[in-house]
Design a protein around this motif. Structure first.
Motif: not given
Length: 281
Positions: A8-37
């Motif tokens: 699986g994936f290992r990232t800094l941020f979780s995909t849950f939370g409204a703020l995450h959905g705004i900042l990380f819609r698409y993946p950033v390696p090691g940071v977020s898998i992206g809320s739209f993944r």
């Protein structure tokens, strides 16, 4: 990526939370898998890892592990066994702005709300939805489009959104709204029921993200209007509760709101009755 343990994936941020959905819609390696993944990858991640269950471990705001499941038998077990797989109710707190409700509850509290809400979803209510839809569409043809050979619209939502709101108003709340009615704001209100329902439906994300103080005091009209819409909708519902509880002649209604109101009047679990706040929730 694959690390020790389950693929699986290992990232800094979780995909849950409204703020995450705004900042990380698409993946950033090691940071977020992206809320739209899940929308654009669909089954591809499971194919890449060669498993039907993919893990995702994140460390912020706290260490969490999520499992993404693509196996039908496993999904059936998770969704049907409420004792083994409990709902994380702490994540549903933002949905309780009108009070406790079946979505944001679990255990005995959920059973109590389920007992009240289940009878509301009945064949008479389904029939009401169809009947009201026919009435609303006839009103569109006879009143709004009467005498017109051609109808021009920039966007179909111009008509589909009011239709949906009218059906929800009638079948959900027992409050009929037509294309010509509900244009005058009733005494004691600042917004019509239709407008309050419309704004509350479209700006629910704003309500979840912002506190009431921000909505009321921020120098942005949309935020102020969102706060006013929820206040107005709550006032309308409290008035409907009071009106239907005090009416001398009980009218036979099949809308969801009236069905839950009738069910709440009965003793539940040894005499516990639902409060107005719980009904609003």
């Amino acid at each position: 990526m694959v690390s020790s343990g389950h693929p699986g994936f290992r990232t800094l941020f979780s995909t849950f939370g409204a703020l995450h959905g705004i900042l990380f819609r698409y993946p950033v390696p090691g940071v977020s898998i992206g809320s739209f993944r899940n929308w654009y990858r669909k089954h591809a991640d499971f194919e890449d890892f060669g498993v039907d269950i993919v893990s995702h471990v994140s460390v912020f705001p706290h260490v969490t592990t999520h499992l993404h499941v693509a196996d039908p038998a496993t999904m059936k077990e998770i969704t049907s066994n409420r004792l083994r797989f409990l709902k994380p109710v702490e994540q549903y707190g933002a949905l309780s702005f009108f009070g406790h409700n079946i979505v944001a509850s679990e255990g005995e509290e959920w059973k109590r709300y389920r007992k009240v809400t289940a009878p509301a979803f009945s064949e008479p209510n389904n029939k009401l939805v169809w009947d009201e839809t026919v009435r609303i569409m006839n009103g569109l043809f006879d009143d709004v489009w009467a005498g017109k050979d051609t109808i021009v619209s920039d966007h179909v939502v111009e008509f589909t959104l009011p239709i949906a709101l009218f059906v929800i108003g009638a079948a959900g709340f027992g409050r009929r709204i037509s294309w010509q009615d509900d244009l005058v704001v009733p005494p004691g209100h600042k917004m019509t029921f239709k407008d309050a329902l419309h704004v509350a439906s479209t700006d629910v994300i704003i309500k979840l993200i912002c506190s009431d103080w921000v909505l009321k005091n921020a120098p942005f009209k949309r935020l102020n209007k969102c706060k006013a819409a929820y206040d107005e909708l709550e006032q309308y519902m409290l008035e409907m509760i009071a009106s239907r509880r005090t009416e001398e002649k009980k009218e036979e209604r099949y809308d969801l709101f009236s069905s839950m109101l009738d069910a709440s009047a009965d003793d539940l679990d040894g005499g516990a009755k639902m409060t107005d706040g719980e009904l609003l929730g």
